[in-house]
Design a protein around this motif. Structure first.
Motif, short mmCIF file in Angstrom:
data_model
loop_
_atom_site.label_atom_id
_atom_site.label_comp_id
_atom_site.label_asym_id
_atom_site.label_seq_id
_atom_site.Cartn_x
_atom_site.Cartn_y
_atom_site.Cartn_z
N VAL A 1 -5.19 8.81 -5.38
CA VAL A 1 -4.70 9.96 -5.94
C VAL A 1 -4.17 11.12 -5.32
CG1 VAL A 1 -4.94 11.74 -7.92
CG2 VAL A 1 -5.16 9.42 -8.59
N GLY A 2 -3.05 11.71 -5.47
CA GLY A 2 -2.71 12.84 -4.61
C GLY A 2 -3.67 14.07 -4.80
N LEU A 3 -3.89 14.30 -3.79
CA LEU A 3 -5.05 16.21 -4.39
C LEU A 3 -4.17 17.45 -4.74
CD1 LEU A 3 -8.06 17.47 -4.27
CD2 LEU A 3 -6.86 18.19 -1.15
N HIS A 4 -2.82 16.81 -4.65
CA HIS A 4 -1.28 18.25 -5.11
C HIS A 4 -0.78 17.76 -5.79
CE1 HIS A 4 -3.90 20.95 -2.88
NE2 HIS A 4 -3.73 20.72 -1.34
N PRO B 1 1.07 -1.13 0.20
CA PRO B 1 0.03 0.24 -0.09
C PRO B 1 1.29 1.26 0.33
CG PRO B 1 -1.06 -1.34 1.57
CD PRO B 1 0.37 -2.23 1.41
N GLY B 2 0.00 2.16 -1.22
CA GLY B 2 1.30 3.73 -1.01
C GLY B 2 2.22 3.62 -1.99
N TYR B 3 2.22 2.06 -2.36
CA TYR B 3 3.73 2.42 -3.82
C TYR B 3 2.80 3.39 -4.76
CZ TYR B 3 5.91 0.00 -7.48
OH TYR B 3 6.49 -0.05 -9.24
N LEU B 4 4.29 3.82 -5.58
CA LEU B 4 3.99 5.09 -6.41
C LEU B 4 3.85 4.01 -8.53
CD1 LEU B 4 3.89 8.30 -7.53
CD2 LEU B 4 6.75 7.61 -7.83
N VAL B 5 2.44 4.20 -8.50
CA VAL B 5 2.31 3.59 -9.71
C VAL B 5 3.22 4.60 -11.00
CG1 VAL B 5 0.59 2.64 -11.50
CG2 VAL B 5 0.38 2.48 -8.55
N THR B 6 1.97 5.53 -10.73
CA THR B 6 2.50 6.61 -11.88
C THR B 6 2.49 7.94 -11.09
OG1 THR B 6 2.69 7.37 -14.06
CG2 THR B 6 0.38 7.04 -13.02
N LYS B 7 3.18 9.53 -12.03
CA LYS B 7 2.04 10.18 -11.54
C LYS B 7 1.68 11.40 -12.84
CE LYS B 7 4.11 14.95 -9.49
NZ LYS B 7 5.50 15.60 -9.23
N VAL B 8 0.60 12.29 -12.34
CA VAL B 8 -0.54 12.42 -13.57
C VAL B 8 0.20 13.99 -12.76
CG1 VAL B 8 -2.24 13.85 -14.40
CG2 VAL B 8 -2.49 11.57 -13.25
N VAL B 9 0.72 14.64 -14.84
CA VAL B 9 1.08 15.91 -14.97
C VAL B 9 0.45 17.21 -15.44
CG1 VAL B 9 3.66 17.07 -15.14
CG2 VAL B 9 3.94 14.93 -14.35
N ALA B 10 0.68 17.64 -14.92
CA ALA B 10 -0.56 18.67 -15.48
C ALA B 10 -0.55 19.84 -15.30
CB ALA B 10 -1.92 18.60 -15.01
N ASP C 1 -8.98 23.16 -12.16
CA ASP C 1 -8.29 24.64 -10.63
C ASP C 1 -9.38 24.87 -10.12
OD1 ASP C 1 -10.48 25.58 -12.65
OD2 ASP C 1 -8.83 26.02 -14.07
N HIS C 2 -8.77 25.65 -9.69
CA HIS C 2 -10.04 26.81 -8.38
C HIS C 2 -10.32 27.28 -9.07
CE1 HIS C 2 -7.41 24.20 -6.51
NE2 HIS C 2 -8.01 23.90 -5.45
N LEU D 1 -3.73 23.45 -8.93
CA LEU D 1 -4.78 21.87 -9.71
C LEU D 1 -4.99 21.48 -8.52
CD1 LEU D 1 -3.24 22.30 -12.58
CD2 LEU D 1 -5.06 22.92 -12.77
N SER D 2 -5.59 20.78 -8.74
CA SER D 2 -6.01 19.51 -7.69
C SER D 2 -6.66 18.19 -8.86
CB SER D 2 -7.55 20.23 -6.83
OG SER D 2 -8.57 20.19 -7.34
N TYR D 3 -5.86 17.32 -8.03
CA TYR D 3 -6.17 15.89 -8.51
C TYR D 3 -7.41 15.24 -8.01
CZ TYR D 3 -1.66 17.15 -10.55
OH TYR D 3 -1.48 17.90 -11.64
N ARG D 4 -8.34 14.06 -8.35
CA ARG D 4 -9.70 13.38 -7.77
C ARG D 4 -9.62 11.74 -8.78
NH1 ARG D 4 -14.68 13.84 -8.97
NH2 ARG D 4 -14.87 16.25 -10.34
N LEU D 5 -9.29 10.89 -8.13
CA LEU D 5 -10.17 9.64 -8.88
C LEU D 5 -11.30 10.26 -9.38
CD1 LEU D 5 -9.07 7.20 -9.97
CD2 LEU D 5 -9.38 6.31 -7.68
N LEU D 6 -11.40 9.72 -10.59
CA LEU D 6 -12.65 10.32 -10.95
C LEU D 6 -13.44 8.57 -11.13
CD1 LEU D 6 -14.99 12.75 -12.01
CD2 LEU D 6 -14.79 12.11 -14.35
N LYS D 7 -12.64 7.99 -11.69
CA LYS D 7 -13.55 6.44 -11.97
C LYS D 7 -12.54 5.58 -11.83
CE LYS D 7 -16.87 6.46 -14.65
NZ LYS D 7 -17.85 6.09 -16.06
N ALA D 8 -12.55 3.99 -11.52
CA ALA D 8 -11.52 3.49 -11.29
C ALA D 8 -12.62 1.69 -11.52
CB ALA D 8 -11.12 3.07 -9.73
N SER D 9 -11.99 0.75 -12.76
CA SER D 9 -13.02 -0.10 -12.81
C SER D 9 -12.36 -0.92 -11.02
CB SER D 9 -11.38 -1.12 -13.55
OG SER D 9 -10.58 -1.52 -13.10
#
Length: 932
Positions: free
Chosen positions: A619-622, A584-593, A648-649, A604-612
């Motif tokens: 997903v880290g919020l910031h 748990p907590g393993y870094l799979v990837t990072k979304v860069v925007a 964004d805000h 910018l803030s990140y959130r998981l919208l949908k997952a199988s």
């Protein structure tokens, strides 16, 4: 009788001689001179010393001097020459007006003998005045049907000179319709009249323009002109008539202003506009117009000025009455002024300047005026003054003349106009005074540049503004006036990003309003530095500059841009790897925007919208880091689809989404072997859809099973009937019953539903093929349910054409396993519709039905029973953990790996040295395939 001789009376003769002697002595004491008017001061009049019998030096010794009776001294004595000279210029018209003879009387006193000599000086007229009509033009309205010979009175000219220098005649400009006739009155005054010579036609010429000239008879002839406009009107055949030819009235000199003098009355028998009579003064001087006023409608004459007996004791006023078309009548009003001692000082402005430039030097003369009081003695002495706080000086010059001049240089920006009151006060008791108001306008020069109220300006404008939006209104003040204060605005030329500033903004040259010519983009232009110039319209123009900073305010008009993972351009799919052993907590990837906006709009803030698999990743919020939320389990699918939203805000907030595909694998080769299954699925809720499909298939299977049972019952009944027939005599008694039980119905049914189903994990397509009958002898065990490989499964339910006893079952092959996704039925098929509708279950259902019928066929041959047990065709293997059917045909010969020509063969056949059956056998499409 003879008459006695005449004897003169001696006493009478003596008296006559004495009387003649006295008259001679009186005549001897009366001295007469004559002098022309308008001579300069000191001009010779006569030798008074000689006429008095004295030597010039004796004039001062014997106290010879001139005494006057209240009139201004016109003459003086020259003690050197003993002559009488003029004390100043003499104006005969001012002294005697139009009297034929103008004589000035003065007395000369000899103090030593106390003797007075009378001197009469006749002022001889010179031609110094031209005839004057008093008006520039006169309009005469004439009816167009007037008969030739009709006369129209013309304005008379007035010449204050007398004798030959006075008015001598008139002359009219040439005109075919009119001529001039001059009439002389009983008083000798000439009255010009316009005589109609030819008939008029208003339609041909509505107005006739004439010029009337009056001339005198002096050596140097002087003349005056007046324009006569003859306007043709309709018929008006009656002129007004006054009730009296002359009006006489007496008035005291101290009557107040507004005093009613008398009313003149004229009547006109015409009607309408032709009978409306109006009154006016005729041949009235400016002085009279300042004293008297005539009401043009009622004929009332009122006093509008102060009468002064000392100035003039008699006024002759000509009054004229005219109707609408212009017919006129004349009358006279003779006003006699009665003397009263109440004269205030009189001020006559000789020269006046109403406007002066503000840069004029000190001492510039503004006004020159004369002060005169007709009273005598102390009452005639006048003192003039102005207020002390004014920048002007008042000084007395020659005689009673006063000069008003500037004391210092004026500044229009301090005071633009002065109202100067000059007070003239006499020394009488009580004193009388006269106020003279002089209005002086200070003319402006362009000595002040425009000034801005601030040293610099700042303006803010939001981006994406509409074109033509107002940014800022600037205003510069110029204390000058008129053109010197008219300010125009302009922008200094400059460039920004290779474009002139005029491409971005413009300024209204009159109002100073700054407009945006384009829609600003904060990401391209964040500020503009301008130089605004304000110029006046003077000559030369003056200007000033001010700096202006325009700041573009950011708006949330840019959605976040995802830099990683980037969308492939070659049609491939980006895959992130996650080992199954990840904690748990393993870094799979990072979304860069990133967001092109700034400030809060770029937070910018990140959130998981949908997952199988909900709950598996976070997903880290910031930070946008995608990490595992828990440990990976074996039941977790190999392919995980995540939809990450980046927001964004701003207000309103903008967002973007990216779909991540995470492959769960321990090693790269394992992932490469299964890459074909990592196509993005349109649905993250495939597990829920599979549940619905399983329930639907189970329902259909139950219905189909009931149908099969009914069909078997019918077949058994028919078989039982045929067997009874055979027992009754049909020649089939030697055939075993097991060879016919259900063969006609069940085998035909199996042949009908024998098919090959091709399912692909990476496609929504399915293929149905009806091959030649073959047999399979292996059923995959439960152990391989963990793999999810793309398979093309062909299910051939074959029926033997030979003896039912020839069925042979190959030993079970444990090397080949079906995964949960590859099992027969709805849960194993991947041809569902992405839109959420139920897929076509025809092929999956027929596969299960074929399996059931195959088992039923074997049961009819006595090989097995339909029910529980290891060799039964129970449904628990489909929906439970037990799936141990051993009579299911081997499907491996119809399984292929996508992208490869290899075909999985029967492992048992390889061990036995036999070729796999049914792999590429003679396949024959059924009628059902041909219909499709």
């Amino acid at each position: 009788m003879a008459a006695p001789p005449y004897r003169p009376d001696c006493s009478r003769l003596v008296r006559i001689c004495v009387l003649l002697g006295a008259l001679w002595e009186i005549q001897a004491e009366q001295i007469r001179y004559s002098v022309p008017e308008e001579l300069d001061k000191g001009s010779y009049v006569g030798n008074i010393a000689k006429d008095l019998g004295l030597e010039p030096r004796e004039l001062s010794e014997r106290g010879v001097r001139i005494i006057s009776r209240g009139r201004t001294h016109l003459f003086a004595l020259n003690p050197r020459s003993g002559s009488l000279v003029t004390a100043g210029k003499i104006d005969r018209e001012e002294l005697c007006e139009r009297s034929p003879k103008c004589v000035v009387s003065l007395e000369i006193l000899l103090e030593d003998k106390v003797k007075i000599f009378g001197v009469e000086v006749e002022i001889i007229d010179v031609n110094d005045n031209a005839p004057n009509f008093g008006i520039e033009q006169r309009e005469i309205k004439v009816a167009e049907n007037e008969n030739p010979g009709t006369r129209f009175p013309l304005p008379e000219a007035f010449d204050p000179d007398v004798g030959v220098n006075s008015l001598q005649g008139y002359q009219l400009s040439s005109n075919v319709h009119f001529s001039l006739d001059v009439q002389s009155g009983v008083d000798g005054i000439k009255y010009p009249e316009l005589v109609l010579e030819l008939a008029l036609d208003r339609e041909e010429e509505a107005v006739h323009h004439l010029l009337l000239t009056a001339f005198d008879g002096g050596d140097l002839v002087r003349s005056g002109t007046v324009k006569i406009h003859v306007t043709l009107m309709d018929t008006n055949d009656n002129a007004p008539v006054f009730t009296q030819p002359e009006y006489h009235v007496n008035v005291p000199e101290n009557v107040p202003v507004g005093y009613w003098l008398l009313t003149v009355k004229a009547t006109d028998p015409d009607e309408g506009a032709n009978g409306e009579v109006t009154y006016s003064f005729r041949k009235v001087s400016d002085k009279m117009s300042q004293l008297f006023q005539l009401n043009s409608l009622t004929g009332d004459i009122t006093i509008v000025g102060d009468l002064d007996y000392e100035d003039s004791g008699f006024y002759d006023i000509d009054v004229e009455a005219h109707d609408g078309p212009g017919l006129r009548a004349r009358s006279k009003v003779l006003v006699t002024v009665l003397d009263v001692n109440d004269n205030a000082p009189e001020v006559t402005v000789t020269s006046l300047t109403s406007s002066i430039q503000e840069t004029s030097s000190p001492g510039t003369v503004i006004a020159l005026f004369n002060v005169h009081d007709s009273d005598s003695g102390e009452n005639g002495l006048v003192t003039c003054s102005i207020l002390d706080n004014l920048p002007f000086t008042l000084e007395k010059t020659y005689g009673n003349y006063h000069r008003l001049s500037t004391q210092r240089t004026l500044d229009r920006e301090e005071v633009s106009e002065y109202n100067i009151t000059v007070t003239s006060t006499d020394h009488g008791t009580p004193p009388l005074s006269t106020e003279t108001h002089i209005s002086l306008h200070v003319a402006d020069i362009n000595d002040n540049p425009p000034t801005f109220p601030h040293a610099s300006y700042s303006a803010y404008i939001p981006e994406n503004n509409p074109r033509g939006a107002s940014i800022l209104s600037m205003s510069a003040q110029d204390p000058d006036s008129i053109e010197n204060a008219r300010v125009t605005y302009s922008l200094a030329e400059d460039t920004l990003h290779g474009m002139p500033l005029s491409f971005y903004v413009s300024i209204n040259s009159d109002t100073g309003v700054l407009y945006a010519l384009c829609s600003f983009d904060y990401e391209q232009v964040r500020d503009l530095q301008l130089l605004v110039t304000a110029s006046d319209s003077g000559d030369p123009p003056l200007s000033s500059n001010v700096s202006l900073s325009i700041f573009v305010l950011d708006q949330n008009d840019n959605s976040p841009e995802i830099l990683y993972p980037a969308l492939p351009t070659d049609g491939s799919i980006g895959v992130e790897l996650a080992p199954r052993s990840a904690e748990p907590g393993y870094l799979v990837t990072k979304v860069v925007a990133v967001d092109r906006d700034s400030g809060q709009n770029a937070w910018l803030s990140y959130r998981l919208l949908k997952a199988s698999e909900p709950g598996l990743f976070t997903v880290g919020l910031h930070t946008g880091e995608v990490r595992t939320a828990r440990a990976l389990l074996d039941r977790d699918a190999l392919k995980q689809s995540l939809v990450v939203a980046v927001q964004d805000h701003g207000q309103p907030p903008l967002s973007a989404t990216v779909t991540l595909t995470v492959a769960v694998a321990e090693s790269i080769p394992e992932v490469l072997a299964d890459l074909s299954s990592l196509k993005p699925s349109a649905y993250a809720d495939d597990s829920s859809l599979t549940l619905y499909l399983v329930v639907a298939v189970a329902t259909v299977s139950c219905v189909f099973l009931a149908f099969v049972i009914v069909l078997l019952a019918l077949r058994l009944r028919r078989w039982h009937t045929s067997r009874q027939l055979q027992a009754a005599g049909v020649g089939l008694a030697g055939v075993p019953a097991s060879h016919f039980v259900g063969m006609d119905g069940v085998r035909a049914f199996l042949q009908t539903y024998s098919q090959e189903v091709s399912l692909r994990a990476d496609s929504r397509e399915s293929h149905v093929i009806f091959p030649q009958p073959n047999y399979a002898d292996t059923l995959l065990s439960q152990e391989s349910c963990g793999k999810s490989e793309p398979l093309l499964v062909t299910q051939d339910l074959l029926e033997t054409k030979g003896d039912p006893g020839s069925h042979q079952q190959a030993p079970p092959n444990t090397d080949w396993r079906f995964s949960q996704a590859q099992r027969p039925g709805t849960s194993g098929s991947q041809n569902g519709d992405e839109t959420g509708t139920w897929p076509n279950n025809q092929f999956d259902t027929e596969m299960l039905q074929a399996m059931i019928l195959a088992s039923a066929s074997e049961a009819a041959d006595g090989g097995s029973t339909l029910g529980g047990g290891a060799g039964t065709m129970g449904l628990s293997a489909r929906y439970g953990p037990q799936f141990t059917l051993q009579h299911v045909p081997d499907y491996r010969q119809n399984v292929y790996i996508p992208g490869s020509n290899a075909t999985l063969t029967n492992a048992a056949a390889k061990r036995d040295g036999k070729a796999p059956t049914g792999g590429n056998g003679n396949k024959k499409k059924s009628g059902k395939k041909e219909k499709k």
